[in-house]
Design an enzyme around this catalytic site. Structure first.
Site, mmCIF file in Angstrom:
data_model
loop_
_atom_site.group_PDB
_atom_site.id
_atom_site.type_symbol
_atom_site.label_atom_id
_atom_site.label_comp_id
_atom_site.label_asym_id
_atom_site.label_seq_id
_atom_site.Cartn_x
_atom_site.Cartn_y
_atom_site.Cartn_z
ATOM 1 N N SER A 39 45.684 7.287 22.235
ATOM 2 C CA SER A 39 44.563 8.216 22.057
ATOM 3 C C SER A 39 43.233 7.538 22.374
ATOM 4 O O SER A 39 42.908 6.500 21.793
ATOM 5 C CB SER A 39 44.502 8.700 20.601
ATOM 6 O OG SER A 39 45.488 9.645 20.367
ATOM 7 N N HIS A 70 43.937 12.471 25.541
ATOM 8 C CA HIS A 70 45.071 12.116 26.413
ATOM 9 C C HIS A 70 44.916 12.931 27.695
ATOM 10 O O HIS A 70 45.151 14.139 27.712
ATOM 11 C CB HIS A 70 46.410 12.435 25.733
ATOM 12 C CG HIS A 70 46.738 11.535 24.580
ATOM 13 N ND1 HIS A 70 47.633 10.493 24.682
ATOM 14 C CD2 HIS A 70 46.271 11.501 23.324
ATOM 15 C CE1 HIS A 70 47.709 9.864 23.511
ATOM 16 N NE2 HIS A 70 46.887 10.471 22.673
ATOM 17 N N HIS A 92 54.061 13.284 22.279
ATOM 18 C CA HIS A 92 54.383 13.053 20.866
ATOM 19 C C HIS A 92 55.337 14.141 20.393
ATOM 20 O O HIS A 92 55.274 15.283 20.870
ATOM 21 C CB HIS A 92 53.102 13.111 20.012
ATOM 22 C CG HIS A 92 51.974 12.245 20.471
ATOM 23 N ND1 HIS A 92 51.107 12.633 21.468
ATOM 24 C CD2 HIS A 92 51.568 11.008 20.072
ATOM 25 C CE1 HIS A 92 50.204 11.672 21.670
ATOM 26 N NE2 HIS A 92 50.471 10.675 20.837
ATOM 27 N N TYR A 94 55.119 15.656 17.621
ATOM 28 C CA TYR A 94 54.387 16.739 16.926
ATOM 29 C C TYR A 94 53.860 17.793 17.898
ATOM 30 O O TYR A 94 53.478 18.887 17.488
ATOM 31 C CB TYR A 94 53.255 16.173 16.050
ATOM 32 C CG TYR A 94 52.121 15.512 16.808
ATOM 33 C CD1 TYR A 94 51.187 16.254 17.532
ATOM 34 C CD2 TYR A 94 51.968 14.131 16.800
ATOM 35 C CE1 TYR A 94 50.152 15.642 18.231
ATOM 36 C CE2 TYR A 94 50.948 13.512 17.481
ATOM 37 C CZ TYR A 94 50.040 14.275 18.197
ATOM 38 O OH TYR A 94 49.026 13.669 18.895
ATOM 39 N N GLU A 95 53.859 17.475 19.217
ATOM 40 C CA GLU A 95 53.436 18.480 20.198
ATOM 41 C C GLU A 95 54.561 19.496 20.453
ATOM 42 O O GLU A 95 54.374 20.460 21.183
ATOM 43 C CB GLU A 95 53.065 17.808 21.518
ATOM 44 C CG GLU A 95 51.834 16.925 21.437
ATOM 45 C CD GLU A 95 51.590 16.165 22.748
ATOM 46 O OE1 GLU A 95 51.008 16.752 23.668
ATOM 47 O OE2 GLU A 95 52.007 14.991 22.829
ATOM 48 N N ALA A 122 46.460 4.365 18.773
ATOM 49 C CA ALA A 122 45.471 4.430 17.704
ATOM 50 C C ALA A 122 46.260 4.569 16.402
ATOM 51 O O ALA A 122 47.252 5.287 16.363
ATOM 52 C CB ALA A 122 44.585 5.645 17.907
ATOM 53 N N MET A 225 51.585 7.780 15.210
ATOM 54 C CA MET A 225 52.511 8.883 15.520
ATOM 55 C C MET A 225 53.179 8.718 16.890
ATOM 56 O O MET A 225 53.505 9.700 17.545
ATOM 57 C CB MET A 225 51.744 10.213 15.477
ATOM 58 C CG MET A 225 50.970 10.445 14.191
ATOM 59 S SD MET A 225 50.017 11.952 14.239
ATOM 60 C CE MET A 225 48.922 11.746 12.825
ATOM 61 N N SER A 226 53.313 7.481 17.306
ATOM 62 C CA SER A 226 53.869 7.284 18.655
ATOM 63 C C SER A 226 54.568 5.932 18.755
ATOM 64 O O SER A 226 54.932 5.327 17.756
ATOM 65 C CB SER A 226 52.742 7.359 19.695
ATOM 66 O OG SER A 226 51.884 6.233 19.538
ATOM 67 N N ASN A 249 41.045 3.905 11.710
ATOM 68 C CA ASN A 249 40.641 4.354 10.367
ATOM 69 C C ASN A 249 41.521 3.637 9.363
ATOM 70 O O ASN A 249 42.586 3.154 9.727
ATOM 71 C CB ASN A 249 40.834 5.880 10.230
ATOM 72 C CG ASN A 249 42.269 6.285 10.546
ATOM 73 O OD1 ASN A 249 42.705 6.266 11.698
ATOM 74 N ND2 ASN A 249 43.020 6.646 9.512
ATOM 75 N N HIS A 263 40.784 13.267 13.507
ATOM 76 C CA HIS A 263 40.983 12.810 14.887
ATOM 77 C C HIS A 263 39.646 12.443 15.555
ATOM 78 O O HIS A 263 39.618 11.571 16.431
ATOM 79 C CB HIS A 263 41.719 13.894 15.680
ATOM 80 C CG HIS A 263 42.243 13.425 17.007
ATOM 81 N ND1 HIS A 263 43.072 12.324 17.152
ATOM 82 C CD2 HIS A 263 42.049 13.901 18.269
ATOM 83 C CE1 HIS A 263 43.369 12.144 18.433
ATOM 84 N NE2 HIS A 263 42.758 13.086 19.137
HETATM 85 O O1 LIG Z 1 49.000 8.393 21.049
HETATM 86 P P1 LIG Z 1 48.470 7.684 19.873
HETATM 87 O O2 LIG Z 1 49.552 7.152 18.986
HETATM 88 O O3 LIG Z 1 47.444 6.642 20.201
HETATM 89 O O4 LIG Z 1 47.684 8.783 19.015
HETATM 90 C C1 LIG Z 1 47.346 8.672 17.632
HETATM 91 C C2 LIG Z 1 48.390 9.388 16.831
HETATM 92 C C3 LIG Z 1 47.955 10.832 17.038
HETATM 93 O O5 LIG Z 1 48.381 11.288 18.278
HETATM 94 C C4 LIG Z 1 46.487 10.768 17.013
HETATM 95 C C5 LIG Z 1 45.993 11.004 15.637
HETATM 96 O O6 LIG Z 1 44.597 10.883 15.537
HETATM 97 O O7 LIG Z 1 46.164 9.407 17.423
HETATM 98 N N1 LIG Z 2 49.907 8.675 10.996
HETATM 99 C C1 LIG Z 2 48.679 8.285 11.355
HETATM 100 N N2 LIG Z 2 48.360 8.225 12.642
HETATM 101 C C2 LIG Z 2 47.125 7.824 12.978
HETATM 102 N N3 LIG Z 2 46.552 7.669 14.163
HETATM 103 C C3 LIG Z 2 45.297 7.235 13.988
HETATM 104 N N4 LIG Z 2 45.046 7.123 12.676
HETATM 105 C C4 LIG Z 2 46.172 7.478 12.029
HETATM 106 C C5 LIG Z 2 46.529 7.547 10.646
HETATM 107 O O1 LIG Z 2 45.755 7.270 9.739
HETATM 108 N N5 LIG Z 2 47.801 7.954 10.380
#
Ligand SMILES: O=P(O)(O)O[C@@H]1C[C@H](O)[C@@H](CO)O1
Ligand SMILES: Nc1nc2[nH]cnc2c(=O)[nH]1
Length: 383
Positions: A39, A70, A92, A94-95, A122, A225-226, A249, A263
């Site tokens: 991200s 993205h 992802h 979740y999409e 991220a 989440m990835s 964060n 986000h």
């Molecule tokens: O694709 P990544 O893992 O960098 O994205 C993170 C996880 C979620 O897609 C999003 C949450 O803010 O950022």
């Molecule tokens: N699950 C999760 N994914 C993130 N992606 C960026 N920050 C976070 C977070 O605090 N939790």
């Protein structure tokens, strides 16, 4: 051919091949390194030279990205002389994508000849010594979806990619981690580098306080989440993996905290560190290029020394038992045009001959596929 994503039960070997063939027909570039950008971290692709860009919507059977930050395009090009392919945007679960769709590009990369996968993401920090803006080198992962049955390798095994039961205790390549740490030191950014464990959850919800605490107890330093699914599939194909997690964060782990994950904050933090991470990955890619010779050694099927008259490209190829497409690379990375002398049989002889740095020579040894000694009395690495 249709460019709609393959359905979950379709991602056959022929699908991956069809996508790889299509890409090969559109570009002459043959990347050895693939980079999946997390991200807000897609800026890396802008640094490539001689770019050839494919929006995901034009690539047969490729999923589409739906997440802000993205961009949704595959970029081929050269970074520090190394041919790379860069995903500006990933998929992802979740999409709404299933595990095979999320990891679809990784198998395509493998068919394109990619050997090393670099991933960025991220994430939320769980380790209380971490700070927002820190970059964590991923040393290991907790594939939480995988632990409860959602593993992308579930279903019939595709032997052409890899074996049924995959070892994951060496998922993140220790040599690449060492290379990254060394590079971070050279860049003077150790101060905000960390090394730790990434945990993948499915999302799209951020963690409740108790979930955050539970993940920390499990041993996770960051959560996102990835990444974990892509890494499983990459290892199944035999790719070397290096991962970076940018802490965007801190996960809220106090019940009375007023902080709220969102986000927008995630993307804001990536903007703050994107250039640093880009610089780090660029320098690492440059070093991987210099490491190509050891990798080539790994393809060697022989422990015989080169004979004195081996001076041409095909001589080297034959000697090492290398694939045809690899031989010109070996040749181009040689620093000398001298043939090997007849008595060059040891590791350091090879290192010296190829003009390799001292720290690279042990790598060369470790990537050899044979455990046979070079010469009867040569049995240990330092030999
Ligand atoms: O694709 P990544 O893992 O960098 O994205 C993170 C996880 C979620 O897609 C999003 C949450 O803010 O950022
Ligand atoms: N699950 C999760 N994914 C993130 N992606 C960026 N920050 C976070 C977070 O605090 N939790």
């Amino acid at each position: 051919m249709e460019n709609s994503s393959p359905a979950s039960n379709r991602c056959s070997y022929e699908d991956y091949e069809a996508t790889a063939d299509w890409l090969r027909s559109k570009t002459a570039q043959r990347p050895k390194v693939a980079i999946i950008c997390g991200s807000g971290l897609g800026g890396l692709a802008e640094l490539l030279h001689n770019k050839v860009v494919f929006p995901y919507k034009d690539i047969p059977l490729f999923p589409q990205t739906t997440v802000m930050g993205h961009q949704g395009q595959l970029v081929f090009g050269t970074l520090e002389g190394q041919q790379c392919v860069c995903m500006q945007g990933r998929f992802h679960t979740y999409e709404g994508y299933d595990l095979k769709q999320v990891t679809y590009p990784v198998r395509v990369f493998s068919l394109l000849g990619v050997k090393t996968l670099i991933l960025t993401n991220a994430s939320g920090g769980l380790n209380s010594s971490y700070k927002v803006g820190d970059i964590m080198l991923i040393k290991d992962q907790i594939n939480l979806p995988g632990l409860v049955g959602n593993n992308p390798l579930c279903g019939p095994n595709e032997d052409r990619f890899g074996e049924r039961f995959l070892c994951m205790s060496d998922a993140y390549d220790p040599d690449l981690i060492a290379l990254a740490q060394q590079t971070a030191e050279e860049q003077g950014i150790e101060e905000f580098m960390q090394k730790g464990v990434y945990c993948m959850v499915s999302g799209p919800t951020y963690e409740s306080v108790t979930e955050g605490r539970a993940l920390r107890t499990l041993g996770a330093d960051t959560v996102g989440m990835s990444t974990a699914l892509e890494v499983v599939v990459a290892r199944h194909c035999g790719l070397r993996v290096l991962g970076f997690s940018l802490i965007t964060n801190m996960v809220v782990t106090e019940y009375d905290s007023k902080q709220r994950a969102n986000h927008a904050e995630v993307l804001e933090t990536t903007r703050m560190r994107t250039q640093v991470l880009e610089g780090l990955v660029t320098k690492i890619v440059a070093k991987i290029r210099r490491e190509v010779v050891p990798l080539l050694w790994s393809s060697g099927k022989t422990s015989r020394p080169l004979s004195p008259n081996r001076t041409t490209q095909s001589d080297y190829g034959t000697h090492f038992g290398l694939r045809r497409d690899v031989v010109p690379l070996l040749w181009s990375y040689r620093k000398t045009s001298r043939p090997l002398a007849p008595n060059r049989t040891t590791q350091s002889d090879y290192g010296t001959h190829f003009g390799l740095r001292r720290d690279v020579v042990p790598l060369l040894w470790s990537y050899r596929k044979t455990s046979r000694p070079l010469a009867p009395n040569r049995t240990i690495q330092s030999d």
